[in-house]
Design a protein around this motif. Structure first.
Motif, mmCIF file in Angstrom:
data_model
loop_
_atom_site.group_PDB
_atom_site.id
_atom_site.type_symbol
_atom_site.label_atom_id
_atom_site.label_comp_id
_atom_site.label_asym_id
_atom_site.label_seq_id
_atom_site.Cartn_x
_atom_site.Cartn_y
_atom_site.Cartn_z
ATOM 1 N N UNK A 1 0.846 -1.196 0.000
ATOM 2 C CA UNK A 1 0.000 0.000 0.000
ATOM 3 C C UNK A 1 0.884 1.250 0.000
ATOM 4 N N UNK A 2 1.914 1.235 0.848
ATOM 5 C CA UNK A 2 2.826 2.385 0.910
ATOM 6 C C UNK A 2 3.541 2.578 -0.425
ATOM 7 N N UNK A 3 3.921 1.455 -1.026
ATOM 8 C CA UNK A 3 4.584 1.531 -2.328
ATOM 9 C C UNK A 3 3.675 2.186 -3.375
ATOM 10 N N UNK A 4 2.430 1.703 -3.458
ATOM 11 C CA UNK A 4 1.513 2.263 -4.457
ATOM 12 C C UNK A 4 1.265 3.745 -4.196
ATOM 13 N N UNK A 5 1.179 4.091 -2.908
ATOM 14 C CA UNK A 5 0.995 5.497 -2.540
ATOM 15 C C UNK A 5 2.193 6.333 -3.005
ATOM 16 N N UNK A 6 3.406 5.850 -2.708
ATOM 17 C CA UNK A 6 4.592 6.635 -3.091
ATOM 18 C C UNK A 6 4.773 6.664 -4.612
#
Ligand SMILES: [Mn+2]
Length: 468
Positions: free
Chosen positions: A137-142
């Protein structure tokens, strides 16, 4: 469809975030395990790229005490990674004037966050226990913040592995992230899926193999040495112990067929072969070459209370890499002691082995921050039937007990251990977290006996069939 909506939600959050004034201090709160530390590392990279001011706090669990502390902090912008999903009501009530971003995959209590963005795959019918972790999720956000962050995809894969989302490959969103990672630094090979296969000498790899547990080999150094000698593998030459990749083709084949023989009664015999995830830029003996080891290293860092080393490793920081070796030695010592304690105490008063559950009451014998890891290792060791529920307990320093629940082998019956833990803890004052496959709680040491009694009661009343 649902995936599109999920990605839309992330894009909206990211574009809102990109509009936040650069003068604002961004406060990141994340979890101390591999998934939490990789989430924090992904955010660190992205925030640095944006020249933002930020600070990170790594915690074991978002307890009421910590929530209260956070709500009193002066920052306006908060990112909660790998936690926060069950605290939405608290944020709505107590942090009204703050902007909050939740990047999580844990179970949800209430879904409408008033003052920010709640990003959780479960809100979009995406399985947060198997298809994507908080690091994902953090990856997709960044990546939505800046497409340049795509080069960090391998960090999200480390987090997903840490949350046991890899099972001879990935499914769902994780697979999309894997494809991104392959464009950069990640190589996927088919190989021997034994822990430390690249970085450690063969005899150590075999001695410490708990996934799978190799009967007559795991845990017994002398037996390993006899085994290697018997099958004619020269594992020591020129004053050095050989590593797996240093074996000749013929030796490698001898070893694998002998291992398959040893595992012939093992249901998942073929599990020792499968995809191995390697970083191209790391040398063969690097502790961060194999992502499974990398992930474990991050768990070590968190559990030994050195999260900054873990984040540093993800950022490829030289000092952190130097410290990694010490970490692993300290950690192995603790794990070995813990496993030894477990094997020595089976079917004695601290360990109950019932047909539907295993209860391990480690009390002060195992560190509270290691009890979850040890329970996971035992659950994957193959010594118990598939689908059995393991419940472990360990004292922490605040006079409380940390409880960990896991499922033996793979979760074939789609059991939700968090729900089970919640029913058992009904009537006991507890803070509960986790998801289908792995859940934990904190209770007072005063409730030790009553908890054990309730575990026994629960499993006599609820036959496994009813939980399916
Ligand atoms: Mn997680």
């Amino acid at each position: 469809m649902t995936l599109d909506l999920f990605l839309d939600n992330i894009k909206k959050a990211a574009s809102d975030f990109n509009n936040i004034d650069k003068k604002e201090h961004i406060r990141v709160i994340s979890n101390y395990d591999s998934d939490g530390l990789t989430s924090a590392a992904l955010l660190t990279k992205a925030l640095k790229n944006q020249d933002r001011i930020f600070s990170i706090r790594i915690i074991k669990q978002l307890t009421n005490k910590i929530l209260k502390e956070i709500s009193l902090e002066q920052y306006n912008i908060f990112i909660f990674a790998d936690l926060g999903s069950s605290s939405v009501d608290f944020f709505n009530e107590n942090m009204k004037d703050k902007k909050i971003f939740i990047l999580d995959h844990h179970q949800i209590k209430s879904s409408s966050l008033k003052n920010g963005f709640f990003i959780n795959p479960l809100l979009f019918d995406i399985d947060g226990s198997k298809e994507i972790s908080a690091a994902g999720v953090s990856y997709l956000f960044t990546k939505s913040l800046d497409s340049k962050n795509e080069e960090n995809a391998h960090i999200a894969i480390i987090g997903a592995i840490g949350d046991s989302q890899e099972n001879k490959g990935f499914i769902g969103v994780n697979n999309l992230i894997l494809e991104d990672a392959k464009k950069y630094n990640l190589e996927v090979r088919n190989g021997l899926r034994l822990f430390g296969a690249y970085s450690r000498p063969i005899h150590k790899v075999l001695q410490f193999s708990t996934d799978p547990y190799i009967p007559g080999i795991t845990g017994d150094e002398q037996a390993v040495i006899s085994f290697l000698e018997e099958i004619g593998i020269n594992f020591y030459s020129n004053g050095k112990y050989k590593k797996l990749h240093e074996l000749t083709e013929i030796e490698f084949q001898k070893l694998t067929s002998a291992l398959l023989m040893k595992l012939s009664n093992h249901e998942n015999q073929e599990d020792i072969f499968g995809p191995v995830y390697l970083l191209k830029t790391e040398s063969d003996d690097s502790l961060t070459k194999d992502l499974k080891e990398f992930s474990t290293l991050l768990n070590c860092a968190g559990r030994l209370n050195k999260p900054s080393i873990g984040i540093g490793l993800c950022l490829n920081d030289k000092y952190s890499k130097e410290k990694a070796q010490e970490l692993i030695i300290e950690y192995r010592k603790e794990i070995t002691n813990g496993l030894e304690w477990f094997y020595n105490n089976r079917n004695k008063e601290n360990i109950i082995e019932h047909e539907n559950f295993i209860l391990i009451n480690a009390q002060g014998f195992i560190r509270d921050s290691l009890i979850g890891t040890l329970t996971s290792m035992i659950s994957r060791s193959g010594i118990f039937n598939e689908g059995l529920i393991l419940i472990s307990m360990a004292y922490n320093l605040d006079g409380n007990i940390k409880i960990s629940t896991r499922i033996s082998s793979y979760n074939i019956n789609n059991i939700n251990v968090k729900e089970i833990l919640e029913s058992i803890l009904n009537g006991i004052n507890a803070e509960i977290g986790g998801h289908n496959e792995a859940a934990g709680a904190i209770i007072s040491q005063a409730d030790e006996d009553i908890f054990i009694k309730k575990v026994k009661e629960y499993f006599t009343k609820n036959i496994i069939e009813n939980m399916r």
